[in-house]
Enzyme design. Structure first.
Site: not given
Length: 357
Positions: A92, A162
């Site tokens: 990322e 998540h």
């Protein structure tokens, strides 16, 4: 959900050229070509338009080449080529860093972080590079063409890694904007506005609504202005403020409160940074009460900033303390998710408690 998603009469910005746009007011869907879309399909349509209308635009991230885990980028690589829509390594920090460089060269970089929970490795790039790029160069350089998309929030079974809602971290950072849509129509218009805005933007998408939220979405290219909140339900007794998926839950609470004679005004903030203080202030001065709800933990959540601002601006008009109905101060649970979430019943109890204060 149908009543919340079915409000189509709002201000849109329709591009009139590659370099300009014009404001139009739509009062019905009668003159528009619309199509019933869920939220991820609306995102996909916005990305198609962005890539088609600007040859300097690029879409990249983990697995976007085959459509992504939520299918938001389906068909993009096939239509626009793998030089403009491509997969990246699982890094990322590198994804966002590359996006900053691409945007700094005058391009439109639309970055996808697969889950908002995994945006933290890119935190330094967003906070110390993207947000400060224009300021530190005295406006000689900027990376305003950067848009970072990230699915956020609960999904019913996501557990710790998540399901998080990290928007408050980024709302503390001058130099970027934070945008969260509530529905397919909003998502398309706000995403196109974000991509074309001259500032770097973090665009959080409520993944719970990717397939659940369906509404009529105009097929043409349009934009919805940033930093303009919307009163999506008018009322007189209490103001409710939220964003993203939580608005559906809040409207359900408003409907139940109405059965008990309580008139609720519901506001969608849409843009959290910079947020529309004036719309919320005007509403609270009318109702005398404020309730804020979000999925993120209550401590340090963006609801605290809204509360502090309204207390400063509306102190003499308030009839009760500001109420916050938010996630708990725990890591996001798995089997205990129903206890963690700011549910309709929790909001309804807070509405009644605030009105009866």
């Amino acid at each position: 959900m149908a009543s919340l998603l079915g409000r189509f009469c709002r201000k849109l910005v329709v591009p009139s050229s590659a370099h300009g746009s014009r404001m139009v007011s739509t009062t019905s869907c009668g003159s528009e070509t619309v199509k019933s879309l869920n939220l991820y399909s609306a995102i996909n349509q916005a990305l198609h338009i962005a890539l088609e209308s600007d040859p300097r635009s690029y879409v990249f991230g983990e697995d976007v080449g085959f459509g992504g885990v939520f299918r938001c980028t389906t068909g993009l690589a096939e239509r626009f080529g793998k030089n403009r829509v491509f997969n990246t390594p699982l890094c990322e920090q590198g994804i966002v860093g590359f996006g900053i460089g691409l945007a700094a060269m005058g391009n439109r970089a639309v970055v996808e972080i697969q889950f908002a929970d995994y945006i933290y490795p890119a935190f330094d790039q967003i906070v110390n590079e993207a947000a400060k790029f224009r300021y530190r160069s005295g406006n000689q350089f900027n990376c305003g063409g950067l848009t970072i998309r990230a699915p956020y929030g609960a999904v019913g079974h996501g557990g710790h890694y998540h399901s998080q809602s990290p928007e408050a971290f980024f709302c503390h950072v001058p130099g970027i904007k934070v945008v969260i849509p509530r529905s397919p129509r909003e998502a398309k218009g706000l995403l196109l506005s974000s991509i074309r805005d001259p500032n770097p933007i973090v665009f959080f998408e409520p993944k719970w609504l990717y397939r659940q939220a369906v509404e009529e979405v105009p097929e043409h290219d349009y934009m919805i202005p940033l930093s303009e909140a919307e009163v999506i339900r008018e009322g007189n007794d209490i103001t409710l403020v939220g964003w993203g998926a939580q608005l559906t839950v809040m409207e359900q609470a408003c409907l139940d409160a109405e059965k008990e004679g309580i008139s609720c005004e519901l506001i969608d903030l849409k843009t959290l940074l910079p947020w529309d203080k004036e719309t919320v202030e005007a509403s609270v001065k009318k109702t005398g009460r404020l309730l804020i709800s979000h999925e993120a933990p209550v401590t340090g959540g963006f609801g605290a900033e809204i509360s502090a601002t309204i207390l400063e601006r509306c102190f003499l008009k308030l009839e009760a303390p500001v109420s916050r109905v938010c996630g708990l101060d725990t890591p996001f649970p798995l089997v205990f998710e129903p206890f963690y979430m700011p549910t309709k019943n929790k909001i309804l109890d807070a509405i009644k408690s605030t009105v009866n204060y």
